[in-house]
Write a protein that holds these residues in place. Structure first.
Motif, PDB file in Angstrom:
ATOM      1  N   ASP A  17      -1.611   7.388  -1.393  1.00 31.72           N
ATOM      2  CA  ASP A  17      -3.035   7.167  -1.739  1.00 31.72           C
ATOM      3  C   ASP A  17      -3.942   7.322  -0.524  1.00 31.72           C
ATOM      4  OD1 ASP A  17      -2.305   6.193  -4.360  1.00 31.72           O
ATOM      5  OD2 ASP A  17      -2.036   3.943  -3.567  1.00 31.72           O
ATOM      6  N   THR A  65      -8.639  -2.806  -4.459  1.00 34.64           N
ATOM      7  CA  THR A  65      -8.394  -2.287  -3.187  1.00 34.64           C
ATOM      8  C   THR A  65      -8.560  -3.233  -2.195  1.00 34.64           C
ATOM      9  OG1 THR A  65     -10.706  -1.671  -3.003  1.00 34.64           O
ATOM     10  CG2 THR A  65      -8.797  -0.292  -4.234  1.00 34.64           C
ATOM     11  N   ARG A 104       0.861  -1.240  -0.206  1.00 38.63           N
ATOM     12  CA  ARG A 104      -0.050   0.305   0.103  1.00 38.63           C
ATOM     13  C   ARG A 104       0.886   1.276  -0.079  1.00 38.63           C
ATOM     14  NH1 ARG A 104      -3.073   0.508   6.014  1.00 38.63           N
ATOM     15  NH2 ARG A 104      -2.262   2.497   5.799  1.00 38.63           N
ATOM     16  N   VAL A 158     -11.075   0.510  -7.636  1.00 29.20           N
ATOM     17  CA  VAL A 158     -10.880   2.160  -7.802  1.00 29.20           C
ATOM     18  C   VAL A 158     -10.392   2.163  -9.012  1.00 29.20           C
ATOM     19  CG1 VAL A 158      -8.601   2.271  -6.886  1.00 29.20           C
ATOM     20  CG2 VAL A 158      -9.954   4.301  -6.880  1.00 29.20           C
ATOM     21  N   ALA A 167      -7.645   5.691   1.296  1.00 32.80           N
ATOM     22  CA  ALA A 167      -8.502   4.570   1.649  1.00 32.80           C
ATOM     23  C   ALA A 167      -9.927   5.216   1.553  1.00 32.80           C
ATOM     24  CB  ALA A 167      -7.983   3.820   2.775  1.00 32.80           C
ATOM     25  N   SER A 174     -11.570   5.655  -1.737  1.00 29.73           N
ATOM     26  CA  SER A 174     -10.181   5.088  -2.388  1.00 29.73           C
ATOM     27  C   SER A 174      -9.537   5.935  -3.640  1.00 29.73           C
ATOM     28  CB  SER A 174     -10.628   3.744  -2.991  1.00 29.73           C
ATOM     29  OG  SER A 174     -10.933   2.800  -1.971  1.00 29.73           O
ATOM     30  N   GLY A 222     -10.246  -0.207   1.017  1.00 25.15           N
ATOM     31  CA  GLY A 222     -10.105   0.869   0.625  1.00 25.15           C
ATOM     32  C   GLY A 222      -8.650   1.129  -0.129  1.00 25.15           C
ATOM     33  N   TRP A 223      -7.642   0.621   0.442  1.00 24.16           N
ATOM     34  CA  TRP A 223      -6.176   0.790  -0.084  1.00 24.16           C
ATOM     35  C   TRP A 223      -5.925   0.419  -1.431  1.00 24.16           C
ATOM     36  CZ3 TRP A 223      -3.269   4.477   1.958  1.00 24.16           C
ATOM     37  CH2 TRP A 223      -3.587   4.887   3.180  1.00 24.16           C
ATOM     38  N   PRO A 224      -5.506   0.901  -2.577  1.00 25.13           N
ATOM     39  CA  PRO A 224      -5.204   0.296  -3.766  1.00 25.13           C
ATOM     40  C   PRO A 224      -3.849  -0.377  -3.394  1.00 25.13           C
ATOM     41  CG  PRO A 224      -5.575   2.601  -4.062  1.00 25.13           C
ATOM     42  CD  PRO A 224      -5.761   2.663  -2.554  1.00 25.13           C
TER      43      PRO A 224
END
Length: 307
Positions: free
Chosen positions: A83, A132, A79, A122, A85, A88, A135-137
């Protein structure tokens, strides 16, 4: 504080507990090998994903990090601090995306064995869909040439291997601990210090939980979203996991599905004895019964010098 260690580590033997160890068996124990968590039908390299391809994710164990999320080929996923979350947002593009290839998936990933609500997509600046987690790419590191590597850790403070829960790897809280409860003695606890229970209607070794719906709201199952860690002084071989009806994975201890009690505060075991079916769990995989507990001597490692 109890120091946690991997469930796959060598076991610890109690001289006294050996007299009651027969009540703790584990036909569902897992090894320390990589365990796939399938999130889709097919994984393609992030730099050349054909139309219609769906990503695949799995969990992997990396030295000094513990459980990390990996792609379908076992490459560690990361991660990026720049970025976001919520919402996202993927901000690694251009040369950044060459060093840190995004994990692309044209179709929504379908989670199995982890919380499906954590897995999503996302839209990147180039229009492609990136996977993701919480929420994190998620990204690969180009220099990780094989499974089990995490050469991207430490390259920059902005990058960190990611866990199946979306956290930074290496910061996992222990799955199980041990706390002395007045009137009960040593009792297993979850990462928040809440007592862990068994439900006699499940049946030891039955391989399934019978506490669902409203029952599971009152007695939340202790879920396993990756590596299960146990405290010093507990036989790791007693710990395993089962698949629940909703697709989540629940910790078992001595063959018993493990739960907490929603009304408990840390350090309490107010659910012990409820309806004559709920009992706090001892570290040996048995229900807490102080009157039947033999004297416990100091733990002796079966493999002196290391785990």
């Amino acid at each position: 504080m109890n120091r946690a260690r991997p469930a796959a580590a060598a076991s610890i033997t109690f001289a006294g507990l050996a007299l009651v160890a027969a009540c703790g068996t584990n036909p569902y124990a897992t090894s320390g090998a990589v365990q796939p968590v399938v999130l889709g039908a097919q994984q393609q390299p992030a730099s050349a994903v054909p139309a219609g391809a769906t990503a695949q994710l799995m969990t992997s164990t990396v030295d000094a990090l513990g459980t990390v999320l990996a792609d379908g080929e076992g490459h560690t996923l990361y991660r990026y601090a720049k970025d976001t979350a919520e919402p996202s947002s993927a901000n690694c593009a251009g040369p950044c995306a060459t060093t840190w290839p995004p994990l692309i998936s044209d179709a929504p990933a379908v989670a199995a064995g982890i919380d499906s609500a954590l897995v999503g997509q996302v839209t990147r600046p180039d229009g492609r869909k990136q996977v993701t987690v919480a929420g994190w790419p998620v990204y690969r590191f180009a220099k990780d040439t094989g499974p089990g590597l995490a050469l991207g850790r430490g390259v920059s403070a902005d990058w960190a291997p990611i866990t199946p829960a979306g956290e930074k790897a290496g910061t996992e809280r222990p799955t199980l601990g041990i706390t002395q409860i007045d009137g009960l003695g040593p009792v297993l606890t979850d990462a928040d210090g809440r007592s862990v229970y068994l439900f006699t209607k499940d049946g030891r070794g039955a391989g399934k939980s019978t506490c669902t719906g409203a029952c599971a709201q009152k007695w939340p199952p202790l879920l396993a979203n990756g590596r299960i860690t146990v405290p010093d002084g507990m036989d790791a071989g007693l710990v395993g996991r089962i698949r629940r009806e909703d697709g989540t994975t629940q910790v078992t201890v001595g063959g018993w599905p493990a739960y907490t009690y929603a009304a408990d505060e840390p350090g309490e075991a107010t659910g012990h004895g409820t309806d004559g079916t709920w009992f706090a769990l001892e570290p040996n995989g048995c229900k807490a019964e102080p009157t039947q507990r033999p004297p416990v001597q100091q733990a002796r490692a079966t493999n002196p010098g290391g785990y």
